[in-house]
Design a protein around this motif. Structure first.
Motif, PDB file in Angstrom:
ATOM      1  N   THR A 111     -30.184 -23.064  65.613  1.00  0.00           N
ATOM      2  CA  THR A 111     -31.312 -23.155  64.682  1.00  0.00           C
ATOM      3  C   THR A 111     -32.391 -24.121  65.153  1.00  0.00           C
ATOM      4  O   THR A 111     -33.277 -24.489  64.371  1.00  0.00           O
ATOM      5  N   ASP A 154     -27.418 -20.949  54.938  1.00  0.00           N
ATOM      6  CA  ASP A 154     -28.476 -21.935  54.736  1.00  0.00           C
ATOM      7  C   ASP A 154     -27.945 -23.255  55.281  1.00  0.00           C
ATOM      8  O   ASP A 154     -26.982 -23.808  54.748  1.00  0.00           O
ATOM      9  N   ASP A 178     -27.886 -12.064  54.822  1.00  0.00           N
ATOM     10  CA  ASP A 178     -28.265 -13.369  55.380  1.00  0.00           C
ATOM     11  C   ASP A 178     -27.956 -14.431  54.340  1.00  0.00           C
ATOM     12  O   ASP A 178     -28.792 -14.753  53.499  1.00  0.00           O
ATOM     13  N   SER A 179     -26.755 -14.967  54.391  1.00  0.00           N
ATOM     14  CA  SER A 179     -26.339 -15.931  53.370  1.00  0.00           C
ATOM     15  C   SER A 179     -26.302 -17.367  53.860  1.00  0.00           C
ATOM     16  O   SER A 179     -26.092 -18.284  53.071  1.00  0.00           O
ATOM     17  N   ASP A 193     -28.992 -26.415  55.327  1.00  0.00           N
ATOM     18  CA  ASP A 193     -28.966 -27.563  54.426  1.00  0.00           C
ATOM     19  C   ASP A 193     -27.923 -27.386  53.332  1.00  0.00           C
ATOM     20  O   ASP A 193     -27.206 -28.337  52.975  1.00  0.00           O
ATOM     21  N   ALA A 194     -27.821 -26.169  52.790  1.00  0.00           N
ATOM     22  CA  ALA A 194     -26.818 -25.918  51.753  1.00  0.00           C
ATOM     23  C   ALA A 194     -25.412 -26.075  52.306  1.00  0.00           C
ATOM     24  O   ALA A 194     -24.511 -26.586  51.628  1.00  0.00           O
ATOM     25  N   ARG A 243     -31.682 -15.278  64.438  1.00  0.00           N
ATOM     26  CA  ARG A 243     -31.506 -16.058  63.216  1.00  0.00           C
ATOM     27  C   ARG A 243     -30.010 -16.125  62.905  1.00  0.00           C
ATOM     28  O   ARG A 243     -29.295 -15.121  63.046  1.00  0.00           O
ATOM     29  N   SER A 285     -24.927 -15.803  59.194  1.00  0.00           N
ATOM     30  CA  SER A 285     -23.734 -16.196  58.443  1.00  0.00           C
ATOM     31  C   SER A 285     -22.773 -16.957  59.336  1.00  0.00           C
ATOM     32  O   SER A 285     -22.743 -16.758  60.559  1.00  0.00           O
ATOM     33  N   ASP A 303     -20.193 -20.063  55.054  1.00  0.00           N
ATOM     34  CA  ASP A 303     -20.755 -19.445  53.848  1.00  0.00           C
ATOM     35  C   ASP A 303     -20.000 -18.174  53.466  1.00  0.00           C
ATOM     36  O   ASP A 303     -20.299 -17.542  52.454  1.00  0.00           O
TER      37      ASP A 303
END
Length: 389
Positions: free
Chosen positions: A111, A221, A218-219, A223-224, A124, A127, A170
């Protein structure tokens, strides 16, 4: 609406023997309407996994052997991905990380731009999927038992790497479920849910998962994912644990593969899985706390947090336990933050009263000078393997 036409990447992580390569072979054989490219990372000089997958796929397999893509092979990973995109047409990448790889550094590599190039221009990270051996988790929670004798010594205990893989993902495949009794399997899932409140859990046997479960959407994230671990949410919720995150950790299973109805009782509670938070302003006496660490049987899945120790009044001391290994040592300085111990224990049959009483007995006497002890004289840092017999 704008669409992201970059190539999606699915990162598979999980301990040795969890079933990642079997899953990759299934995805190669049945990718849906996708054209897959596969990147395999093994820790040996000869990547047996790559040879296995190549029997299923004539091309599009990149073999990154004799190193770990979460550390020294990170730039190689990016360079190989960019080179593969120049040589071959595909519309999805599956990366199978080594069983000793930590997912966070790999995700960071994918990333952000680095020496190997900028992967974000063409890819990108869609997951991060953790494959967990339900039987191994149930029997021992000790993936080191499956480590080959000639494998390189990891810098961190493998049980802690496994927990990081669970906490950072995720999506989660709980594999080898056919080897575990239903009641034990429900308890394993409840414990994993405490570690990872956010990711949907899908039960599998022999890594037989619908490719859409693994590859679609696309799950991810970043930061999450860093905020997701159950221990972070437990500390944020405090002792009451009644915020939305705490509710998700213990009872809200939206989107998971196998929800279980326990009436008004959260699944974790129904199976005896608890999160106990311990918070105190008074520092620990170093000798008493060291003695507690030496005697602690550690019958929890995860212990994590920050401690205030009288012999090191300016230093944040960190506790980290996953499976059979516990570590305690300095993390940094308190700075402008008020020194305070905040620890969370996640496991089955964790009695909050006994935990509090035992740790309260380790506190320094009131009125003692916090700097009364020489930090060079205390036993920290410490690392030990817990006795689970």
């Amino acid at each position: 609406m704008d669409t992201d036409d970059r190539i999606p990447v699915t990162l598979l992580c999980g301990p040795l023997g969890a079933g990642k390569t079997t899953l990759v072979n299934r995805l190669v054989a049945n990718p849906g309407d996708r054209r897959l490219a596969v990147v395999l990372n093994d820790m040996g000089e000869v990547n047996v996994d790559a040879a296995t997958v190549e029997r299923e796929s004539e091309d599009g397999v990149v073999d990154l052997s004799n190193g770990c893509i979460c550390c020294r092979l990170g730039d190689d990973l990016v360079a190989e991905l960019l080179d593969l995109a120049d040589r071959r047409e595909f519309d999805h990448v599956v990366i199978e990380a080594s069983g000793v790889s930590e997912p966070l550094p790999i995700a960071r590599t994918l990333t952000a731009a680095g020496e190997g190039g900028d992967p974000t221009e063409r890819f990108r990270l869609a997951s991060v999927v953790a494959v967990v051996d339900a039987y191994g988790f149930w029997k021992a929670f000790d993936p080191e038992a499956g480590l080959p004798a000639d494998a390189p010594e990891p810098e961190r205990p493998l049980a802690e790497v496994l927990v990081d893989q669970i906490e950072f993902c995720d999506r989660l495949l709980l594999n080898k479920c056919d080897l575990v009794p239903d009641d034990a399997l429900a308890a394993v899932e409840a414990a994993i849910r405490e570690l990872q409140p956010r990711a949907p859990i899908h039960r599998t046997a022999e890594s037989d998962a619908d490719p859409e479960v693994v590859l679609a959407g696309d799950s991810f994230d970043f930061d999450a994912a860093r905020r997701a671990p159950g221990w972070r949410r437990a500390l944020a919720a405090g002792r009451d644990g009644d915020d939305a995150a705490g509710a998700a950790a213990s009872g809200d299973h939206g989107g998971r593969g196998h929800a279980h109805d326990h009436g008004d009782v959260p699944a974790a509670v129904a199976h005896g899985v608890e999160s106990v938070v311990y918070e105190r302003e008074r520092p620990f006496d170093p000798e008493r706390f060291a003695a507690w660490l030496a005697d602690w049987d550690g019958r929890v899945v995860r212990a994590k947090g920050f401690a205030h120790v009288a012999s090191r009044p300016d230093t944040v001391m960190g506790l980290s336990q996953a499976g059979p290994v516990v570590r305690f040592g300095p993390l940094g300085e308190w700075g402008d933050d008020e020194p305070r111990t905040r620890l969370v224990f996640i496991g089955r049959g964790v009695d909050d009263g006994s935990v509090e009483a035992a740790l309260d007995d380790c506190l320094a006497a009131r009125g003692d000078s916090p700097a009364r002890a020489d930090p060079d004289a205390d036993p920290f840092p410490v690392e030990r393997r817990l006795d689970r017999e």
